[in-house]
Structure formats: structure tokens, C-alpha cells
Design a protein around this motif. Structure first.
Motif, mmCIF file in Angstrom:
data_model
loop_
_atom_site.group_PDB
_atom_site.id
_atom_site.type_symbol
_atom_site.label_atom_id
_atom_site.label_comp_id
_atom_site.label_asym_id
_atom_site.label_seq_id
_atom_site.Cartn_x
_atom_site.Cartn_y
_atom_site.Cartn_z
ATOM 1 N N VAL A 294 0.843 -1.212 0.000
ATOM 2 C CA VAL A 294 0.000 0.000 0.000
ATOM 3 C C VAL A 294 0.873 1.255 0.000
ATOM 4 N N GLN A 295 2.041 1.220 0.669
ATOM 5 C CA GLN A 295 2.960 2.371 0.579
ATOM 6 C C GLN A 295 3.351 2.613 -0.883
ATOM 7 N N ASP A 296 3.662 1.544 -1.608
ATOM 8 C CA ASP A 296 3.989 1.698 -3.035
ATOM 9 C C ASP A 296 2.804 2.291 -3.802
ATOM 10 N N ILE A 297 1.605 1.796 -3.497
ATOM 11 C CA ILE A 297 0.401 2.292 -4.180
ATOM 12 C C ILE A 297 0.223 3.790 -3.912
ATOM 13 N N ILE A 298 0.367 4.193 -2.655
ATOM 14 C CA ILE A 298 0.218 5.620 -2.316
ATOM 15 C C ILE A 298 1.294 6.443 -3.017
ATOM 16 N N ASP A 299 2.530 5.928 -3.019
ATOM 17 C CA ASP A 299 3.617 6.654 -3.691
ATOM 18 C C ASP A 299 3.298 6.879 -5.173
ATOM 19 N N ILE A 300 2.753 5.864 -5.817
ATOM 20 C CA ILE A 300 2.392 6.020 -7.235
ATOM 21 C C ILE A 300 1.276 7.057 -7.372
#
Lengths: 383, 383
Positions: A294-300
Motif C-alpha cells: 500500500v505504501q507503493d500504491i500511495i507513492d504512485i
């Protein structure tokens, strides 16, 4: 943001549970394999339903294994969908192919969850790399093997008993080889080195040794000598070369790494201006790994995602060196052919012979292991 | 990006050295105080030269102290310049004022370098907060006191000898009180809690006790009991309340925190889905702290900087509880008035009396300390 999940096991279950509370993110489709588990409207058995859905912006891949994970990831990227994956095996094998496909399609390919579970390792490696050249990294990157080594050290039990406990607790698989022989750590080591050194890394070039043959007698001797054994990924680079190896190491009992308990992980880097940085946390589990995804998703979604470029041409070379502890089971006589010239001292441990070597390379030691795959040789490098 | 540095000591020297190699960032002006040190064209003695220079996008403040640091920061923000600071005292005292001024002027106010030196602590706290409520944090946030405690533990020396060594090595000031009495840690604790819990924190509401009165006899007793003493910041929150305290704690000798060596720092958080995360690194020094400042600068320049909002109204309440070790010097007879009702056991250590309490609050213990400021009472909470 519309998201598709490939798989709905522990990791995607964690992602789903976290995203439930985040209204900006909508899980639109979930790919599953077993028709009997089609319990939600958004579930499908057909990847094409996801690939061809132009409303899906991002695909989370956590099905594991090389195929069809590779094909799904490439198809998603080519359909101009961002891909976030927790699948270390497929990334270690095809990292540069995925990075190239993401670049070509103007989308992101994100791998935080592949290495170190909930530890924000990849992001911090990338952030450090904005200023510093990262010249060294190491870490405990497999919770199962750390659980086994910690329990052997703290409770004085033998390997097979602790492995059985780990299997009962769900920390180890019925076939534990990926965890205890170093395959899992090797994938994470290749991914970490590729990010840290900004270069392509052939996972198959990384030598590995595991903890399958460690015994209570080894642990007792380590304790008497103020040492603790951990399974490490180690990678270093100089100007144009890098080196990486996965093997047990021996640490002073009063070091931070030696005191990483249970199934926790620690990842460590060295940068020129920042110095030593170590990150500790849960290396696996649905919620920690889901958190990393989810951190990766938010970063994107917030334009905070970094591109991976593999901008440097580097070669693998013999840079890592160290002294080794080698326990040779009774009856294995050919060992002097391999390590006779680097013997610093020799002593007996029960029926076995222990050699402590002078400083040498992993290649030298692993040649002994390769020639005696069927024997219970245990090696560990003094770190 | 054009940058001004306020101060040119250890920290701004580190920033300058790092930015030298980054052509995107130009140090246009440097404010210094001493006319004899005007050695570079970009140096000025007059803050107005920076405030009124419309080409300067960002001001780095590392002059320390409350004034004129507060006035410079506010003036820079009001001149619509981003501010990046390493000054924990001024941030702890005026954090909400700076955050409000930054918001009003549409610029960023960044504090990574205030807490944990090179450890990417603030950024990771903020990142974890995108998904999880951070409910607990703690850490070793002062290198000088950790150097002293580590040397006392490892080398068996007494406090005054180790302090002298620390002063000779440049780890401790001639007047070491900010480091050993907990003032420095209290500032970092207030800043960390404000970021973690997304709320205003009154630094003066945080009780503090330091390590000035710890003795070799204490350390010897801890060792015999498998304990290690560290100076901790601790903060916790529940739904509407938070609590924070700075005081020595007692840890099991096989914990990660107990094994943080020399002048290193460690910062730890607990989030609902990510679980425990710990970050270890250099807590001070020109290059590590300079690195933290440059990370903030890059984040601002690449639109990766987070806003601070203090979005939650929280009250300080008594949430932290624990058992305490209290050594009472001979001749201090009034202690039973304060802790007579929470005595679990009492024993003598040389001429002194040690009380181990039942579970209680920091307030109870600190009332004893406050009433005996001139006495060498030493307390540590079992963590």
C-alpha cells in the motif's frame, strides 16, 4: 484509483484489509485460481478481465513463483497499468525486463514488498541513493531462518526440534528449503543489490549457503566464544564492481544484528555521508507486507514513486572476504584439497572436525560445499 | 534551487560539503556571526541580505538556540521561502507557530535533522502515518548519553571518567547538561510525538530525568540482573490522549535497543498494520545531519515533501506506566513520603538504598525527583 489484486492469499488479503479503510483506493477486481473461492462479485478466474479493463490503473501481483507471474506482470505493464509486486522470485529473475517494460509504457514498477516485508527498506535505499553512493549492505532477510537460529541460541534446542516448532507455528513451510537453504534470501539480496548499486544483478551469480546443517554443538561453541550465528545477505561494491553472497555469519553477541529476535528482519546499509543505517521490523506477514504494498500504491498515486533505472554497468567480482568456521562431518576426507591452504586452526567437535580459516573468499568456501552437496558441512563467515 | 545557510558550523558545513556535488542546488548566501570569518563571497553578517533576496528559495537554519532562530525562521517563511532546520530547541518550542506560518505562505517547513541526526526518522514516521495510526514510539535519541552509558556498561568505568573521555573526544560539551539531563532528548521527544500523533505537544509538559547520577554500582547491579540502562524518549497515545516522558529505562540485555553501541541512536515506532519498526544510525555529526537536511531539500525540490498539519486535538494524560528502580542516597529520609506506598522491594547498594516499585506513573516518580533536585537520586523505569 482502481486496483486489481492478483491472488487473494495472506499478502493480498492484507492489502485488501488495509485498503478497505482508504476510500481513495478501490479494489475493482481480484484474480483467483480456485472456482470454489469465487465469493465476491469483484473476483474473476480470468486475467484478461483485468488486462482489458481500462479503468484499472494498478495491478498488485502476489501469486508467487515465476509463471504465470512474469507474463501477468508484463501484460499489465504493456496495458499501461502500474505494477506493485511482493513476488521476490519473479523480480529477482526478471527485474530488468520489468523495469524496461515499465519505462517503455510510462508506468511504475514497485518492489518494496519483495524485500524485508514491512521494513521500508527499498524506499530508504533509494532515498539514501539520492545523495550517497551505497557501498555496502547486509541483513537478516528471512524470518523463518532467524526464528530457528534464535530459538536454537536462546533455548539450546537442536535444529530439527526448532524447525518442527516453526512449522507448527506456521513460520516454516512443510518443505522449508526455500527458507533454510537461502533461496529466499538470495532473491532479496539480488533485488537489494540491484537497487542499492543501480545496476543489473544476475541472481544466479550469487553464491548461497543455508542453515540446514547447523547443530546444537555449533551453537554451543559459538556461545562459548561470544558469537551468534545469523543467516545474512551481504553485498558490497567498489567503483565498477559489486559482490554479493548469502551465507551464515558469526557476529559478536553484543551487536544489534545478533540480538534480532524471533522472526524479525533487519536490513543495513552504509552510505558515504549518512554512515551506517539499520532498519528493523516484521519481514513477513499479511499486514506488514500488505502495508509495504500500500505504501507503493500511495507513492504512485501521489507522484512520490521513484523510477528504477539500472544506470550503472557493473561487473560481479570477488570483493567480499572473510575468515570462515567450517564444520566437516566425520568421514569427509577430501576437504583439505579445498581448504588445506587456508587453515588457521583445526579442532574436533564431537566426531566432526572444525576448521577456522584465514581470510579468504566465499568462492573458495563454496567450492568445498558444491563438491559435497550430499554431506552435512556447515560454514559460517566471521562478520 | 538557490539556498541560504544560517550558520556555518558543523551541520551547515556538512550541508555545504554535500551540496557541492549536486549541481542542481546552489548555496547562494551564508549568514555568519563573526566578521573575522567572512572568507567567502557568499557570506554575509546581515540576515536582511537573505530575507530580501527574492532568488533564494530555501533557508537552512542551524544556528541553534531560541533567538534569533525563531525570528529568522518566521521571517524566511513570511518571505515565502521554504525552511529546513536542524534546531530541535526552537522547533520543540514553536513548532505550531512555524507550521502555521508555512501553511499561510504556501511553503514547506521541514525538521528531519532535528531528531535522530542521519536516521530517516521523521520521514518514515510520516510515511507510516499515511496508513497506520502510530500508537507508540521510543528511542535512544542522544549520542552523548548513549556513549557514556555504553562505556560504563562495557568498560566498567564510573560516570565522571567516561564523561571526561566523551568531552575529550568531542562527543560531550564542556557543560554537558543538555545531553546528560535529558533536555536534548525532550526536544526530540516533543517533535517526534507531534509528528507521530499529528497533534500539538507542549514540550514543557514532558517530564524528564537524566543520567547525571548513575553510578558504577547501579550498572553492576543491572548487569547481575541481565539488564542494560539506556536514556529513552517514550511517547504513547490512545484515542484522544497522549503521554510522553524522557527518563532512563532498564532493558533486557538481549534486546536490540540494549545493544546500540557508542554514540549511535535508535528510534522505534509501533503501527497497527506495520507492527514494530526500528531505525538505527548516526544521531549527530556534520555529514549525517547534513544528509538529513539535504534529504528535506530534495524532497521540497521534487515535490516529495509532506505537509505537517497537527490535525488532531489531543490532551496529555497519564498513560505511561511502569515499575521503577530508584537509588536513594544515604541521608535522604523523606523518600517514603513519595514512594512508600509503591515499594515492592528495598535493598542496600553500598551506603545507598534501592527501592524497586510496583507499577506506577512517571508523575509519581518525578515528584520525588522534583522535591530532591539537589540530591543524587537515580531512577530508571523497567521497559
Amino acid at each position: 484509483m482502481n486496483i486489481a489484486l492478483l491472488g487473494f492469499g495472506v499478502v493480498c488479503g492484507g492489502v485488501y484489509d488495509i485498503l478497505k479503510n482508504m476510500p481513495e483506493y478501490n479494489v475493482k477486481k481480484i484474480l483467483i485460481r480456485n472456482p470454489a473461492k469465487l465469493t465476491m462479485d469483484c473476483m474473476t478466474l480470468d486475467f484478461a478481465d483485468i488486462e482489458n479493463d481500462s479503468e484499472i490503473d494498478l495491478v498488485v501481483e502476489a501469486i508467487g513463483g515465476l509463471h504465470p507471474a512474469r507474463e501477468y506482470i508484463l501484460a499489465a505493464l504493456n496495458a499501461k497499468k502500474h505494477v506493485v509486486t511482493a513476488n521476490k522470485a519473479v523480480v529477482a529473475a526478471y527485474f530488468d525486463e520489468f523495469v524496461a517494460a515499465a519505462k517503455e509504457n510510462g508506468v511504475k514498477f514497485m518492489v518494496e514488498a519483495t524485500s524485508g516485508g514491512g521494513i521500508p527498506w527499498i524506499k530508504n535505499l533509494q532515498r539514501v541513493g539520492r545523495i550517497d553512493k551505497v557501498t555496502k549492505l547486509h541483513g537478516i532477510m528471512n524470518g523463518t531462518s532467524n526464528f530457528i537460529l534464535s530459538a536454537m541460541t536462546c533455548e539450546g534446542k537442536d535444529f530439527s526440534d526448532v524447525l518442527k516448532t516453526a512449522q507448527e507455528l506456521g513460520y516454516a513451510e512443510a518443505d522449508p528449503s526455500a527458507d533454510i537453504d537461502g533461496d529466499d534470501v538470495r532473491n532479496k539480496c539480488a533485488i537489494s543489490a540491484a537497487i542499492a548499486f543501480d545496476t543489473k544483478v544476475d541472481v544466479n551469480s550469487i553464491m548461497q549457503a543455508g542453515i540446514r546443517h547447523i547443530t546444537k554443538a555449533d551453537i554451543d561453541w559459538f556461545k562459548e566464544n561470544g558469537l551468534v550465528c545469523k543467516l545474512f545477505a551481504t553485498a558490497v561494491c567498489d567503483k565498477d564492481n559489486f559482490d554479493a553472497v548469502v551465507e551464515p555469519v558469526l557476529l559478536g553477541c553484543d551487536t544489534v544484528e545478533a540480538n534480532v529476535p524471533k522472526n524479525y528482519n533487519i536490513t543495513c546499509l552504509y552510505g558515504e555521508t549518512i554512515g551506517e543505517v539499520k532498519l528493523y521490523g516484521q519481514g513477513a506477514g499479511g499486514l506488514p507486507t500488505g502495508n509495504a504494498i500500500v505504501q507503493d500504491i500511495i507513492d504512485i498515486n501521489t507522484n512520490n514513486a521513484f523510477d528504477i533505472s539500472f544506470g550503472k554497468e557493473m561487473n560481479k567480482a570477488e570483493i567480499i572476504r572473510g575468515k570462515y568456521y567450517i564444520r566437516i562431518p566425520a568421514g569427509l576426507e577430501n576437504y583439505t584439497e579445498f581448504i588445506g591452504d587456508i587453515t588457521e586452526k583445526t579442532f574436533t567437535l564431537g566426531d566432526d572436525t572444525v576448521v577456522v580459516t584465514t581470510e579468504t573468499t566465499p568462492a573458495k568456501i563454496h567450492s568445498l560445499l558444491d563438491a559435497n552437496k550430499d554431506k552435512a558441512v556447515f560454514v559460517a563467515r566471521y562478520f
